[in-house]
Design an enzyme around this catalytic site. Structure first.
Site, PDB file in Angstrom:
ATOM      1  N   SER A 443       0.771  -1.370   0.170  1.00 38.13           N
ATOM      2  CA  SER A 443      -0.203   0.001  -0.118  1.00 38.13           C
ATOM      3  C   SER A 443       0.974   1.131  -0.043  1.00 38.13           C
ATOM      4  CB  SER A 443      -0.991  -0.076   1.148  1.00 38.13           C
ATOM      5  OG  SER A 443      -1.948   0.931   1.093  1.00 38.13           O
ATOM      6  N   ASP A 529      -9.492  -3.249  -6.550  1.00 36.70           N
ATOM      7  CA  ASP A 529      -8.948  -2.477  -5.471  1.00 36.70           C
ATOM      8  C   ASP A 529      -9.547  -0.961  -5.714  1.00 36.70           C
ATOM      9  OD1 ASP A 529      -7.236  -0.966  -3.738  1.00 36.70           O
ATOM     10  OD2 ASP A 529      -5.555  -2.304  -4.103  1.00 36.70           O
ATOM     11  N   HIS A 575      -8.386  -4.320  -2.059  1.00 37.16           N
ATOM     12  CA  HIS A 575      -7.380  -3.748  -1.116  1.00 37.16           C
ATOM     13  C   HIS A 575      -7.412  -4.340   0.336  1.00 37.16           C
ATOM     14  CE1 HIS A 575      -3.937  -0.967  -0.713  1.00 37.16           C
ATOM     15  NE2 HIS A 575      -4.187  -0.616   0.397  1.00 37.16           N
TER      16      HIS A 575
END
Length: 591
Positions: A443, A529, A575
């Protein structure tokens, strides 16, 4: 697992079960099954029991989506579904049959609703947040006197109280939001206990005020964290407050008497790197349960007795793990001479550590600690001679709130210099060498890893990223993305400030790709995501491959093969943390 009244509620294999407290779990009854409800590849995220134990509310989240569904079950002899509410983030019971919840849309929560389960069922809007930088959630004080509507940005808070005995009355404001002041509320004996950043020093403090005089001008100090201390978690009990703290990567807890304000400090085992508090719905309990772990140590359960002031390791039957692992703590001197902690794990039996492969972890954003929880694949790596290093750079939260402030917005490059200093120190003291070193981040950790990959590619031989944030500038220029305005408190606002435009451009991984020698790169991205859209990762990969090809064609050297640039797209993923099998496969690719 939570204990509520006479029962214990726990999750097992996608089911919620209930058994009599202190009874045999083998006789537990199944209250809910995600498979039976056709929630495939889903997990249970949150569980709340109504005060009279007639209803159970739980949220179920698919690994392919950011959104959760709230299922309300009526706990009769045969549990039945009472209601299904989609797109719910948080929820709490105000009374036996009134539930408050927040709705989530496009990654943001701005609305709070209440819904009743009486004969005259109805749902109404209670609160709406107008500022897009703020995110709203619901909590319940430990004594169940109030629900708190918490509206938080990354730097500022505002809390409204809902009296659980009068849930239909309008919420009452505790303290109007003040820029830069974060606060959270608990209640005890007609006093509000406030965990806040208000005042100096700019670290968390525990304060209190009478319920009828809740403005910050009336807040009185109870306890202040010392500088560079990380507050991991806090739990309120009837007569004590327990704070779980980290100071230079050493975990301990402070037990604060709410009567005398005396403090008892308890050191936790030196091997512990990660902490997780178990839920304690019962306000009057005298024991605090939690788990400790490290990247190479599976979670161990501990109990702290508030009556006897005694820490006890809970003995549970488990498969013993035999691992000869040594832990080393280092400090690297950054560009401005700030000392940056590094935690290193390696096999005790390893010889010639300078020839062993090294995996370096980094994050450094949002005031969040680098993830040092247990991962089973780390045991395999250590057993095969790998060295694992965790760089606690600025921008993260390992050394308190100031550690984050010194690594965000116009200080973001401090985290970059910290990471570079850590990498250089690891090699200088004999842990591996650049050609055997891999750098990994997930991330927002992709920002620092990607920036170092552009500026100093000779420091490592491979970079492995998971759902990485790589195009900071274009993201922060696109106000149509759901999180752009909220993210300005972490990265700055290049739309209105040319200085931020140039500053972000100076380190943004995507904008600084150039024809040069690069390490091999493996990026795992996720098709669904919403936080790191796949299109941005594809642009980064395309630009990086072109730069590698341009460099190879202009400066071809025999015996110097071009690096591998690999994109692994997980179909259907979001995510979220991948499964253990996915992580294991990725570690095998690193080898």
């Amino acid at each position: 697992m939570i204990r509520f009244g006479n029962f214990v509620y726990f999750e097992e294999n996608g089911c919620i079960l209930r058994s009599v407290a202190d009874g045999d779990k083998g006789s537990a009854e199944v209250l809910l099954s995600t498979e039976d409800l056709c929630f495939h590849d889903a997990f249970i995220q949150r569980l709340r029991i109504s005060p009279d134990e007639r209803y159970m509310a739980t949220s179920i989240k698919s690994s392919n989506s950011e959104e959760s569904t709230c299922i309300i079950m009526k706990l009769d002899k045969l549990p039945v579904i009472e209601r299904i509410i989609p797109n719910v983030f948080s929820f709490e019971w105000a009374t036996n049959n009134v539930l408050f919840y927040t709705s989530q849309e496009n990654l943001v929560c701005h609305n709070v609703f209440l819904t009743t389960l009486t004969n005259t069922k109805h749902t109404e809007l209670v609160y709406t947040e107008q500022d897009p930088r703020f995110f709203v959630d619901i909590c319940c004080t430990k004594d169940r006197r109030f629900l708190t509507i918490n509206s938080n940005s990354k730097t500022t808070s505002e809390v409204w109280l809902v009296d659980c005995s009068h849930p239909f009355k309008s919420p009452v404001l505790v303290q109007q939001r003040t820029k830069g002041v974060i606060y959270h509320i608990e209640h005890r004996n007609d006093e509000l206990y406030i965990l806040t950043t208000y005042g100096q020093p700019a670290e968390y403090k525990l304060m209190k005020t009478p319920l009828g005089s809740c403005g910050m001008e009336n807040w009185q100090s109870v306890y202040t964290l010392k500088e560079k201390t990380k507050l991991i978690d806090m739990e309120m009990f009837k007569d004590q407050c327990v704070m779980f703290l980290k100071y230079y990567n050493h975990l301990y807890l402070n037990v604060i008497s709410l009567g005398s304000h005396s403090v008892q400090s308890v050191e936790l085992p030196a091997w512990a790197c990660a902490f997780e508090l178990e839920p304690h719905p019962e306000y009057n309990t005298s024991t605090c349960y939690f788990q400790l772990a490290s990247p190479v140590q599976p979670p161990k359960r501990f109990a702290y007795s508030l009556v006897e002031n005694h820490l006890i390791e809970q003995v549970e039957q488990e498969v013993p793990i035999t691992l000869n692992c040594h832990t080393v703590h280092l400090t690297a001197k950054s560009k401005d001479e700030t000392l940056v902690p590094i935690t290193v794990f390696h096999n005790t039996d390893s010889k010639e550590l300078h020839r062993k492969p090294l995996l370096v972890h980094v994050y450094g954003a949002y005031g969040i600690d680098l993830n040092m929880s247990f991962k089973a694949e780390n045991l395999m790596l250590i057993d095969n001679g790998w060295i694992l290093a965790y760089c606690h750079v600025r921008g993260g939260g390992e050394l308190g709130l100031g550690w984050h402030r010194d690594g965000c917005k116009h200080n973001k490059l401090n985290g970059f210099y910290d990471l570079k200093a850590c990498m250089m120190l690891l090699h200088e003291v004999g842990f591996s060498q650049p050609k055997y070193t891999a750098l990994t981040g997930a991330s927002a950790g992709g920002v620092l890893a990607g920036a170092l990959c552009n500026a100093d590619p000779e420091l490592f031989g491979a970079m492995v990223l998971q759902a990485p944030f790589l195009d900071v500038l274009n993201t922060m220029l696109d106000i149509h993305l759901p999180l752009t305005v909220e993210e300005q408190e972490e990265w700055g606002d290049p739309l209105t400030d040319d200085k931020y435009m140039e500053y972000i451009k100076s380190y943004c991984p995507y904008h600084n790709i150039k024809p040069q020698h690069y390490p091999s790169v493996l990026i795992t991205a996720y098709e669904n995501d919403e936080r790191i859209p796949l299109t941005g990762v594809l642009r980064y990969i395309h630009k990086l491959r072109k730069a590698v090809m341009d460099h190879a064609s202009s400066k071809y050297k025999q015996g110097s093969p071009a690096p591998n640039i690999i994109l692994n797209v997980q179909t259907g993923g979001s995510h979220c943390a991948p499964s253990w099998e996915d992580l294991l496969n990725e570690q095998m690719l690193k080898k």
